[in-house]
Design a protein around this motif. Structure first.
Motif, PDB file in Angstrom:
ATOM      1  N   ILE A 288       0.855  -1.188   0.000  1.00  0.00           N
ATOM      2  CA  ILE A 288       0.000   0.000   0.000  1.00  0.00           C
ATOM      3  C   ILE A 288       0.889   1.235   0.000  1.00  0.00           C
ATOM      4  CG2 ILE A 288      -1.777   1.269   1.262  1.00  0.00           C
ATOM      5  CD1 ILE A 288      -2.561  -1.488   2.488  1.00  0.00           C
ATOM      6  N   PRO A 289       0.914   1.975  -1.120  1.00  0.00           N
ATOM      7  CA  PRO A 289       1.705   3.209  -1.160  1.00  0.00           C
ATOM      8  C   PRO A 289       1.021   4.296  -0.330  1.00  0.00           C
ATOM      9  CG  PRO A 289       0.596   2.841  -3.259  1.00  0.00           C
ATOM     10  CD  PRO A 289       0.280   1.672  -2.392  1.00  0.00           C
ATOM     11  N   LEU A 290       1.816   5.121   0.314  1.00  0.00           N
ATOM     12  CA  LEU A 290       1.284   6.188   1.159  1.00  0.00           C
ATOM     13  C   LEU A 290       1.408   7.534   0.446  1.00  0.00           C
ATOM     14  CD1 LEU A 290       2.884   4.993   4.504  1.00  0.00           C
ATOM     15  CD2 LEU A 290       0.543   4.622   3.711  1.00  0.00           C
ATOM     16  N   SER A 291       0.472   8.428   0.751  1.00  0.00           N
ATOM     17  CA  SER A 291       0.424   9.729   0.060  1.00  0.00           C
ATOM     18  C   SER A 291       1.484  10.703   0.561  1.00  0.00           C
ATOM     19  CB  SER A 291      -0.963  10.343   0.218  1.00  0.00           C
ATOM     20  OG  SER A 291      -1.271  10.493   1.597  1.00  0.00           O
ATOM     21  N   THR A 292       1.952  10.528   1.791  1.00  0.00           N
ATOM     22  CA  THR A 292       2.995  11.399   2.344  1.00  0.00           C
ATOM     23  C   THR A 292       4.037  10.551   3.062  1.00  0.00           C
ATOM     24  OG1 THR A 292       1.815  11.690   4.435  1.00  0.00           O
ATOM     25  CG2 THR A 292       1.396  13.319   2.740  1.00  0.00           C
ATOM     26  N   ARG A 293       5.194  11.150   3.305  1.00  0.00           N
ATOM     27  CA  ARG A 293       6.257  10.444   4.028  1.00  0.00           C
ATOM     28  C   ARG A 293       5.875  10.349   5.497  1.00  0.00           C
ATOM     29  NH1 ARG A 293       9.650   9.095   1.047  1.00  0.00           N
ATOM     30  NH2 ARG A 293      11.792   9.414   0.584  1.00  0.00           N
ATOM     31  N   ILE A 294       6.269   9.228   6.093  1.00  0.00           N
ATOM     32  CA  ILE A 294       5.955   9.012   7.503  1.00  0.00           C
ATOM     33  C   ILE A 294       7.231   8.703   8.284  1.00  0.00           C
ATOM     34  CG2 ILE A 294       3.638   8.156   7.030  1.00  0.00           C
ATOM     35  CD1 ILE A 294       4.979   5.333   7.777  1.00  0.00           C
ATOM     36  N   GLU A 295       7.130   8.776   9.593  1.00  0.00           N
ATOM     37  CA  GLU A 295       8.225   8.376  10.479  1.00  0.00           C
ATOM     38  C   GLU A 295       8.024   6.891  10.774  1.00  0.00           C
ATOM     39  OE1 GLU A 295       8.353  10.816  13.963  1.00  0.00           O
ATOM     40  OE2 GLU A 295       8.448  12.655  12.799  1.00  0.00           O
ATOM     41  N   ASN A 296       8.670   6.052   9.998  1.00  0.00           N
ATOM     42  CA  ASN A 296       8.427   4.617  10.133  1.00  0.00           C
ATOM     43  C   ASN A 296       9.004   4.023  11.418  1.00  0.00           C
ATOM     44  OD1 ASN A 296      11.015   4.941   9.144  1.00  0.00           O
ATOM     45  ND2 ASN A 296      10.957   3.107   7.876  1.00  0.00           N
ATOM     46  N   THR A 297       9.771   4.794  12.164  1.00  0.00           N
ATOM     47  CA  THR A 297      10.293   4.285  13.436  1.00  0.00           C
ATOM     48  C   THR A 297       9.301   4.482  14.590  1.00  0.00           C
ATOM     49  OG1 THR A 297      11.406   6.398  13.813  1.00  0.00           O
ATOM     50  CG2 THR A 297      12.705   4.625  12.800  1.00  0.00           C
ATOM     51  N   ASN A 298       8.236   5.256  14.367  1.00  0.00           N
ATOM     52  CA  ASN A 298       7.248   5.536  15.416  1.00  0.00           C
ATOM     53  C   ASN A 298       5.864   4.973  15.103  1.00  0.00           C
ATOM     54  OD1 ASN A 298       9.133   6.951  16.934  1.00  0.00           O
ATOM     55  ND2 ASN A 298       8.716   8.863  15.849  1.00  0.00           N
ATOM     56  N   VAL A 299       5.781   3.960  14.297  1.00  0.00           N
ATOM     57  CA  VAL A 299       4.501   3.359  13.926  1.00  0.00           C
ATOM     58  C   VAL A 299       3.962   2.544  15.097  1.00  0.00           C
ATOM     59  CG1 VAL A 299       3.391   1.692  12.390  1.00  0.00           C
ATOM     60  CG2 VAL A 299       5.091   3.279  11.484  1.00  0.00           C
ATOM     61  N   THR A 300       2.664   2.674  15.357  1.00  0.00           N
ATOM     62  CA  THR A 300       2.024   1.844  16.381  1.00  0.00           C
ATOM     63  C   THR A 300       1.007   0.933  15.705  1.00  0.00           C
ATOM     64  OG1 THR A 300       0.347   3.523  16.842  1.00  0.00           O
ATOM     65  CG2 THR A 300       2.322   3.548  18.213  1.00  0.00           C
ATOM     66  N   ALA A 301       0.850  -0.273  16.271  1.00  0.00           N
ATOM     67  CA  ALA A 301      -0.052  -1.261  15.679  1.00  0.00           C
ATOM     68  C   ALA A 301      -0.886  -1.918  16.763  1.00  0.00           C
ATOM     69  CB  ALA A 301       0.758  -2.311  14.927  1.00  0.00           C
ATOM     70  N   GLU A 302      -2.117  -2.248  16.385  1.00  0.00           N
ATOM     71  CA  GLU A 302      -3.014  -2.987  17.270  1.00  0.00           C
ATOM     72  C   GLU A 302      -3.756  -4.015  16.420  1.00  0.00           C
ATOM     73  OE1 GLU A 302      -6.936  -2.353  20.108  1.00  0.00           O
ATOM     74  OE2 GLU A 302      -6.271  -0.743  18.797  1.00  0.00           O
ATOM     75  N   TYR A 303      -3.787  -5.262  16.898  1.00  0.00           N
ATOM     76  CA  TYR A 303      -4.483  -6.320  16.172  1.00  0.00           C
ATOM     77  C   TYR A 303      -5.526  -6.939  17.092  1.00  0.00           C
ATOM     78  CZ  TYR A 303      -5.370 -10.468  13.378  1.00  0.00           C
ATOM     79  OH  TYR A 303      -5.976 -11.443  12.639  1.00  0.00           O
ATOM     80  N   LYS A 304      -6.799  -6.812  16.702  1.00  0.00           N
ATOM     81  CA  LYS A 304      -7.884  -7.327  17.528  1.00  0.00           C
ATOM     82  C   LYS A 304      -9.045  -7.746  16.641  1.00  0.00           C
ATOM     83  CE  LYS A 304     -10.828  -6.055  21.385  1.00  0.00           C
ATOM     84  NZ  LYS A 304     -11.310  -4.994  22.251  1.00  0.00           N
ATOM     85  N   ASP A 305      -9.580  -8.934  16.894  1.00  0.00           N
ATOM     86  CA  ASP A 305     -10.761  -9.452  16.186  1.00  0.00           C
ATOM     87  C   ASP A 305     -10.604  -9.440  14.662  1.00  0.00           C
ATOM     88  OD1 ASP A 305     -12.014  -9.857  18.649  1.00  0.00           O
ATOM     89  OD2 ASP A 305     -12.938  -7.865  18.634  1.00  0.00           O
ATOM     90  N   GLY A 306      -9.421  -9.771  14.184  1.00  0.00           N
ATOM     91  CA  GLY A 306      -9.189  -9.853  12.745  1.00  0.00           C
ATOM     92  C   GLY A 306      -8.951  -8.526  12.056  1.00  0.00           C
ATOM     93  N   ILE A 307      -8.845  -7.447  12.812  1.00  0.00           N
ATOM     94  CA  ILE A 307      -8.614  -6.112  12.247  1.00  0.00           C
ATOM     95  C   ILE A 307      -7.258  -5.607  12.740  1.00  0.00           C
ATOM     96  CG2 ILE A 307      -9.434  -3.733  12.063  1.00  0.00           C
ATOM     97  CD1 ILE A 307     -11.357  -5.690  10.788  1.00  0.00           C
ATOM     98  N   LEU A 308      -6.402  -5.243  11.791  1.00  0.00           N
ATOM     99  CA  LEU A 308      -5.096  -4.667  12.111  1.00  0.00           C
ATOM    100  C   LEU A 308      -5.193  -3.157  11.912  1.00  0.00           C
ATOM    101  CD1 LEU A 308      -2.032  -4.894  12.675  1.00  0.00           C
ATOM    102  CD2 LEU A 308      -1.717  -5.198  10.210  1.00  0.00           C
ATOM    103  N   ASN A 309      -4.932  -2.398  12.979  1.00  0.00           N
ATOM    104  CA  ASN A 309      -4.941  -0.938  12.931  1.00  0.00           C
ATOM    105  C   ASN A 309      -3.515  -0.434  13.053  1.00  0.00           C
ATOM    106  OD1 ASN A 309      -7.825  -0.092  12.906  1.00  0.00           O
ATOM    107  ND2 ASN A 309      -7.871  -1.325  14.761  1.00  0.00           N
ATOM    108  N   LEU A 310      -3.074   0.343  12.064  1.00  0.00           N
ATOM    109  CA  LEU A 310      -1.740   0.954  12.094  1.00  0.00           C
ATOM    110  C   LEU A 310      -1.901   2.466  12.160  1.00  0.00           C
ATOM    111  CD1 LEU A 310       0.033  -1.055   9.242  1.00  0.00           C
ATOM    112  CD2 LEU A 310       0.285  -1.388  11.687  1.00  0.00           C
ATOM    113  N   THR A 311      -1.144   3.079  13.046  1.00  0.00           N
ATOM    114  CA  THR A 311      -1.076   4.539  13.101  1.00  0.00           C
ATOM    115  C   THR A 311       0.311   4.919  12.629  1.00  0.00           C
ATOM    116  OG1 THR A 311      -2.617   4.588  14.948  1.00  0.00           O
ATOM    117  CG2 THR A 311      -1.307   6.575  14.566  1.00  0.00           C
ATOM    118  N   LEU A 312       0.359   5.643  11.520  1.00  0.00           N
ATOM    119  CA  LEU A 312       1.611   5.993  10.853  1.00  0.00           C
ATOM    120  C   LEU A 312       1.814   7.509  10.983  1.00  0.00           C
ATOM    121  CD1 LEU A 312       0.535   3.990   7.713  1.00  0.00           C
ATOM    122  CD2 LEU A 312       2.201   3.188   9.363  1.00  0.00           C
ATOM    123  N   PRO A 313       2.636   7.961  11.950  1.00  0.00           N
ATOM    124  CA  PRO A 313       2.825   9.404  12.136  1.00  0.00           C
ATOM    125  C   PRO A 313       3.566  10.027  10.947  1.00  0.00           C
ATOM    126  CG  PRO A 313       4.277   8.160  13.592  1.00  0.00           C
ATOM    127  CD  PRO A 313       3.415   7.170  12.890  1.00  0.00           C
TER     128      PRO A 313
END
Length: 150
Positions: free
Chosen positions: A106-131
């Motif tokens: 999945i290409p992203l529209s802007t550059r992100i800080e990939n060292t500060n990504v947070t992830a949560e996986y619950k009930d088959g859904i993966l949520n990523l927060t990409l600062p």
């Protein structure tokens, strides 16, 4: 005598349905996940001033079966589904295995800080927060306007 218009596509359509029915009856059943998603997880992307939020649907998997890699401008996810169902009825055991690999970039529209990504996986859904990268948050673009000459 009644005239009936002949439509050759109707016969092709009938033949296609017969082939589909033949294969559905002879092959092992697919899991609904493989049939509906075609081995590609569905994604939803939203963007705020500070981050990009990415939600991926990967049902029936455990977090340890997923491989998530994030660069400054893309997210790559892959995994392998291994499922076994086993039923016993009147002394007869029926066992079915479902295997399948998937991957998505999945290409992203802007550059992100990939060292500060947070992830949560619950009930088959993966949520990523990409600062977003600091330079992207403060980026202002000047638009040059020219007056049209008539």
């Amino acid at each position: 005598m009644t005239l009936v218009r002949w439509n050759p596509w109707r016969e092709v359509d009938t033949l296609q349905r017969q082939f589909n029915r033949l294969f559905e009856e002879t092959l092992a059943p697919y899991t609904s996940w493989e049939k509906d998603l075609t081995r590609v997880p569905a994604a939803e992307i939203s963007e705020t001033d500070d981050a990009i939020h990415l939600k991926l649907e990967v049902p029936g998997m455990e977090a340890k079966e997923l491989d998530v890699q994030v660069t400054e401008d893309a997210v790559y996810i892959s995994g392998e589904r291994k499922q076994q169902t086993k039923t016993e009825d009147k002394g007869v055991t029926k066992s079915e295995f479902y295997y399948g690999k998937f991957q998505r970039l999945i290409p992203l529209s802007t550059r992100i800080e990939n060292t500060n990504v947070t992830a949560e996986y619950k009930d088959g859904i993966l949520n990523l927060t990409l600062p977003k990268a600091q330079a992207e948050k403060n980026k202002v673009v000047k638009v040059n306007l020219e007056q049209a000459t008539a």
